[in-house]
Scaffold this motif. Structure first.
Motif, PDB file in Angstrom:
ATOM      1  N   VAL A  57       0.855  -1.187   0.000  1.00  0.00           N
ATOM      2  CA  VAL A  57       0.000   0.000   0.000  1.00  0.00           C
ATOM      3  C   VAL A  57       0.893   1.239   0.000  1.00  0.00           C
ATOM      4  O   VAL A  57       1.717   1.415   0.898  1.00  0.00           O
ATOM      5  N   ASN A  58       0.737   2.078  -1.036  1.00  0.00           N
ATOM      6  CA  ASN A  58       1.548   3.291  -1.103  1.00  0.00           C
ATOM      7  C   ASN A  58       0.691   4.519  -0.784  1.00  0.00           C
ATOM      8  O   ASN A  58      -0.429   4.394  -0.283  1.00  0.00           O
ATOM      9  N   ALA A  59       1.171   5.706  -1.094  1.00  0.00           N
ATOM     10  CA  ALA A  59       0.509   6.942  -0.665  1.00  0.00           C
ATOM     11  C   ALA A  59      -0.741   7.268  -1.472  1.00  0.00           C
ATOM     12  O   ALA A  59      -1.493   8.171  -1.085  1.00  0.00           O
ATOM     13  N   THR A  60      -0.989   6.558  -2.581  1.00  0.00           N
ATOM     14  CA  THR A  60      -2.186   6.842  -3.379  1.00  0.00           C
ATOM     15  C   THR A  60      -3.092   5.623  -3.551  1.00  0.00           C
ATOM     16  O   THR A  60      -4.127   5.720  -4.221  1.00  0.00           O
ATOM     17  N   THR A  61      -2.731   4.493  -2.983  1.00  0.00           N
ATOM     18  CA  THR A  61      -3.595   3.309  -3.020  1.00  0.00           C
ATOM     19  C   THR A  61      -4.155   3.062  -1.628  1.00  0.00           C
ATOM     20  O   THR A  61      -3.638   3.557  -0.631  1.00  0.00           O
ATOM     21  N   TRP A  62      -5.198   2.267  -1.552  1.00  0.00           N
ATOM     22  CA  TRP A  62      -5.876   2.056  -0.273  1.00  0.00           C
ATOM     23  C   TRP A  62      -6.613   0.722  -0.286  1.00  0.00           C
ATOM     24  O   TRP A  62      -6.993   0.199  -1.322  1.00  0.00           O
ATOM     25  N   ASP A  63      -6.838   0.196   0.923  1.00  0.00           N
ATOM     26  CA  ASP A  63      -7.482  -1.108   1.102  1.00  0.00           C
ATOM     27  C   ASP A  63      -8.045  -1.117   2.519  1.00  0.00           C
ATOM     28  O   ASP A  63      -7.360  -0.679   3.461  1.00  0.00           O
ATOM     29  N   TRP A  64      -9.288  -1.557   2.706  1.00  0.00           N
ATOM     30  CA  TRP A  64      -9.813  -1.623   4.072  1.00  0.00           C
ATOM     31  C   TRP A  64     -10.830  -2.744   4.235  1.00  0.00           C
ATOM     32  O   TRP A  64     -11.373  -3.269   3.272  1.00  0.00           O
ATOM     33  N   TRP A  65     -11.072  -3.108   5.490  1.00  0.00           N
ATOM     34  CA  TRP A  65     -12.042  -4.115   5.893  1.00  0.00           C
ATOM     35  C   TRP A  65     -13.087  -3.438   6.776  1.00  0.00           C
ATOM     36  O   TRP A  65     -12.750  -2.759   7.750  1.00  0.00           O
ATOM     37  N   TYR A  66     -14.371  -3.646   6.441  1.00  0.00           N
ATOM     38  CA  TYR A  66     -15.484  -2.941   7.084  1.00  0.00           C
ATOM     39  C   TYR A  66     -16.443  -3.955   7.707  1.00  0.00           C
ATOM     40  O   TYR A  66     -16.807  -4.959   7.070  1.00  0.00           O
ATOM     41  N   PHE A  67     -16.885  -3.671   8.935  1.00  0.00           N
ATOM     42  CA  PHE A  67     -17.843  -4.520   9.651  1.00  0.00           C
ATOM     43  C   PHE A  67     -18.902  -3.622  10.290  1.00  0.00           C
ATOM     44  O   PHE A  67     -18.569  -2.544  10.813  1.00  0.00           O
ATOM     45  N   ASP A  68     -20.162  -4.080  10.293  1.00  0.00           N
ATOM     46  CA  ASP A  68     -21.176  -3.349  11.053  1.00  0.00           C
ATOM     47  C   ASP A  68     -22.215  -4.297  11.620  1.00  0.00           C
ATOM     48  O   ASP A  68     -22.338  -5.460  11.208  1.00  0.00           O
ATOM     49  N   ALA A  69     -22.956  -3.788  12.595  1.00  0.00           N
ATOM     50  CA  ALA A  69     -24.076  -4.509  13.199  1.00  0.00           C
ATOM     51  C   ALA A  69     -25.097  -3.482  13.641  1.00  0.00           C
ATOM     52  O   ALA A  69     -24.740  -2.397  14.127  1.00  0.00           O
ATOM     53  N   ILE A  70     -26.379  -3.813  13.476  1.00  0.00           N
ATOM     54  CA  ILE A  70     -27.473  -2.920  13.837  1.00  0.00           C
ATOM     55  C   ILE A  70     -28.500  -3.682  14.657  1.00  0.00           C
ATOM     56  O   ILE A  70     -28.813  -4.842  14.359  1.00  0.00           O
ATOM     57  N   GLN A  71     -28.998  -3.055  15.692  1.00  0.00           N
ATOM     58  CA  GLN A  71     -29.930  -3.674  16.635  1.00  0.00           C
ATOM     59  C   GLN A  71     -31.247  -4.046  15.954  1.00  0.00           C
ATOM     60  O   GLN A  71     -31.823  -3.274  15.213  1.00  0.00           O
ATOM     61  N   SER A  72     -31.727  -5.274  16.234  1.00  0.00           N
ATOM     62  CA  SER A  72     -33.015  -5.730  15.732  1.00  0.00           C
ATOM     63  C   SER A  72     -33.481  -6.948  16.544  1.00  0.00           C
ATOM     64  O   SER A  72     -32.699  -7.883  16.732  1.00  0.00           O
ATOM     65  N   PRO A  73     -34.718  -6.937  17.029  1.00  0.00           N
ATOM     66  CA  PRO A  73     -35.662  -5.814  16.958  1.00  0.00           C
ATOM     67  C   PRO A  73     -35.262  -4.726  17.943  1.00  0.00           C
ATOM     68  O   PRO A  73     -34.456  -4.962  18.839  1.00  0.00           O
ATOM     69  N   ALA A  74     -35.860  -3.548  17.779  1.00  0.00           N
ATOM     70  CA  ALA A  74     -35.539  -2.430  18.649  1.00  0.00           C
ATOM     71  C   ALA A  74     -36.827  -1.723  19.050  1.00  0.00           C
ATOM     72  O   ALA A  74     -37.752  -1.604  18.236  1.00  0.00           O
ATOM     73  N   PRO A  75     -36.907  -1.237  20.282  1.00  0.00           N
ATOM     74  CA  PRO A  75     -38.079  -0.453  20.689  1.00  0.00           C
ATOM     75  C   PRO A  75     -38.237   0.777  19.808  1.00  0.00           C
ATOM     76  O   PRO A  75     -37.277   1.250  19.183  1.00  0.00           O
ATOM     77  N   GLU A  76     -39.441   1.328  19.754  1.00  0.00           N
ATOM     78  CA  GLU A  76     -39.723   2.499  18.934  1.00  0.00           C
ATOM     79  C   GLU A  76     -38.735   3.623  19.229  1.00  0.00           C
ATOM     80  O   GLU A  76     -38.528   4.010  20.368  1.00  0.00           O
ATOM     81  N   GLY A  77     -38.107   4.132  18.163  1.00  0.00           N
ATOM     82  CA  GLY A  77     -37.180   5.244  18.306  1.00  0.00           C
ATOM     83  C   GLY A  77     -35.771   4.855  18.660  1.00  0.00           C
ATOM     84  O   GLY A  77     -34.875   5.713  18.669  1.00  0.00           O
ATOM     85  N   GLU A  78     -35.532   3.595  18.965  1.00  0.00           N
ATOM     86  CA  GLU A  78     -34.188   3.163  19.321  1.00  0.00           C
ATOM     87  C   GLU A  78     -33.543   2.403  18.157  1.00  0.00           C
ATOM     88  O   GLU A  78     -34.224   1.760  17.364  1.00  0.00           O
ATOM     89  N   ARG A  79     -32.219   2.484  18.070  1.00  0.00           N
ATOM     90  CA  ARG A  79     -31.514   1.738  17.033  1.00  0.00           C
ATOM     91  C   ARG A  79     -30.020   1.787  17.317  1.00  0.00           C
ATOM     92  O   ARG A  79     -29.299   2.622  16.788  1.00  0.00           O
ATOM     93  N   ALA A  80     -29.544   0.920  18.179  1.00  0.00           N
ATOM     94  CA  ALA A  80     -28.116   0.853  18.456  1.00  0.00           C
ATOM     95  C   ALA A  80     -27.389   0.264  17.249  1.00  0.00           C
ATOM     96  O   ALA A  80     -27.951  -0.542  16.491  1.00  0.00           O
ATOM     97  N   SER A  81     -26.138   0.650  17.079  1.00  0.00           N
ATOM     98  CA  SER A  81     -25.324   0.088  16.003  1.00  0.00           C
ATOM     99  C   SER A  81     -23.861   0.249  16.349  1.00  0.00           C
ATOM    100  O   SER A  81     -23.492   1.034  17.227  1.00  0.00           O
ATOM    101  N   VAL A  82     -23.025  -0.499  15.655  1.00  0.00           N
ATOM    102  CA  VAL A  82     -21.576  -0.354  15.780  1.00  0.00           C
ATOM    103  C   VAL A  82     -20.957  -0.600  14.407  1.00  0.00           C
ATOM    104  O   VAL A  82     -21.411  -1.478  13.656  1.00  0.00           O
ATOM    105  N   VAL A  83     -19.976   0.220  14.055  1.00  0.00           N
ATOM    106  CA  VAL A  83     -19.256   0.100  12.790  1.00  0.00           C
ATOM    107  C   VAL A  83     -17.764   0.094  13.103  1.00  0.00           C
ATOM    108  O   VAL A  83     -17.278   0.956  13.838  1.00  0.00           O
TER     109      VAL A  83
END
Length: 387
Positions: A57-83
């Protein structure tokens, strides 16, 4: 309109895959860019689906790994998540890292964690890793981003059936476990050798886990954040500065009733359009195609294409035409409820957690989603191209 190779699939990917390779390879990536040309992978092989795609990886190239999770089910108006995003990039390659670098987070091997509490409050945690070590076995990758203050790591099974992300720092620690319920895919087709890996010119994409049952167990500033819900994992990479490749994009994933959906609607700086749509159910792929999808903003600030000066829309209307032998139309909306990144104002980048609502075969379906928008166009660019 330019499209990448068109491919419509209406079968499970599983039966056509070869047995995972038993060969193990390890790559160590330092915290500073290499002073040499990068070798970038644009065509898939029989294994190594989630492997590094840029070396070095040099100064103009890039590479990444992405993970997420979102709360389900969730009470009305709530929505926890993590990225969690584990980068191998610097601001000269991915300019959005410039703000982090100004705050002292300059490492090529940077870790970003965004935690959204059920009430919508969001916190961001960063650390500079001294190096990243990535081991590939079969199609999966396992990585460790090591720093004096802690570590961040992920560990995948060779068949991509599960991933576990572990965080260990003074501010946030714990784990995110993803158990896949939707087969992996490339932009236009299945995870087999010979596939084009570019979602658009100079931008690679491999979606190892389009949907998963997620379990989150974190301690943040000494306070517990635990939930179950929907999980996701993919990776992106590029061979030139991000802003040279992207004019705007809409990406997202979610669960609509029993269906897993992933969408990508992409404009290059030259206004060429590239698209990708994925739908699965019960761990079987219904569609994975670079055709038959349109994503457009709705509500306030729904101008298209989006400009740097444009405010944020209410959400997006998404239409996916399934392959001809199926014939159904998926029409649904993604509505933003909580900001994960960005927020009110004119941000280049915004990520939301929110809800899905749509109609499939006359049945009203709902679900949850995480989705994002990049916008780098200005008014002069739009007028030049006749919009």
């Amino acid at each position: 309109m330019k499209l990448t190779s068109l491919l419509a699939l209406a079968f499970s990917f599983g039966p056509i895959r070869a047995s995972p390779s038993t060969t193990t390879t390890t790559t160590v990536i330092p915290s500073t860019p290499a002073a040499e040309l990068s070798d970038v992978t644009w065509r898939s092989s029989a294994a190594g689906f989630d492997a590094p795609k840029v070396s070095p990886v040099n100064a103009t190239t890039w590479d990444w790994w992405y993970f997420d999770a979102i709360q389900s089910p969730a009470p009305e108006g709530e929505r926890a998540s993590v990225v969690v995003t584990l980068y191998t990039a610097v601001p000269t390659a991915f300019h959005l890292l410039g703000a982090f670098a100004s705050a002292g987070y300059t490492s090529l091997t940077l870790v970003e964690t965004e935690v959204s509490w059920p009430n919508g409050t969001t916190e961001m945690f960063l650390f500079n890793a001294t190096e990243a070590t990535i081991t590939v076995l079969g199609d999966s990758a396992s990585g460790v981003w090591d720093a004096p203050i802690g570590t961040a790591s992920f560990n995948g099974t060779p068949d991509l059936s599960s991933y576990r992300v572990e965080l260990n720092s003074p501010y946030v620690s714990g784990s995110i476990t993803l158990r896949s319920n939707a087969p992996a895919h490339y932009p236009c087709g299945p995870p087999v050798a010979g596939q084009n890996l570019q979602i658009a010119p100079h931008i690679g994409w491999a979606n190892a886990i389009p949907g998963a049952d997620a379990e989150v167990q974190l301690i943040v500033h000494g306070e517990e954040l635990s939930f179950t819900g929907l999980g996701y994992h993919d990776k992106n990479w590029g061979d030139q500065n991000f802003a040279s490749s992207v004019g705007a994009w809409y990406w997202g994933h979610g669960r609509l009733g029993a269906y897993t959906v992933v969408w990508f609607d992409f404009l290059t700086p030259q206004m060429d359009n590239y698209i990708s749509a994925y739908v699965s159910r019960d761990n079987k792929v219904i569609a994975c195609q670079c055709q038959g999808i349109q994503v457009r903003p709705y509500g306030e600030n729904s101008a298209y294409p989006p400009l740097l000066s444009t405010g944020l829309p209410t959400g997006y209307n998404i239409t996916i035409a399934l392959p001809p032998d199926d014939g159904r139309i998926f029409a649904f909306s993604a509505t933003g409820e909580h900001f994960i990144s960005g927020g009110p104002g004119r941000h280049i980048y915004t990520r939301w957690s929110g809800s899905l609502k749509g109609n499939v075969d006359g049945e009203e379906l709902t679900g949850e989603a995480i989705f994002e928008q990049f916008k780098l166009f200005n008014q002069t660019t739009i007028m030049w191209h006749g919009y």
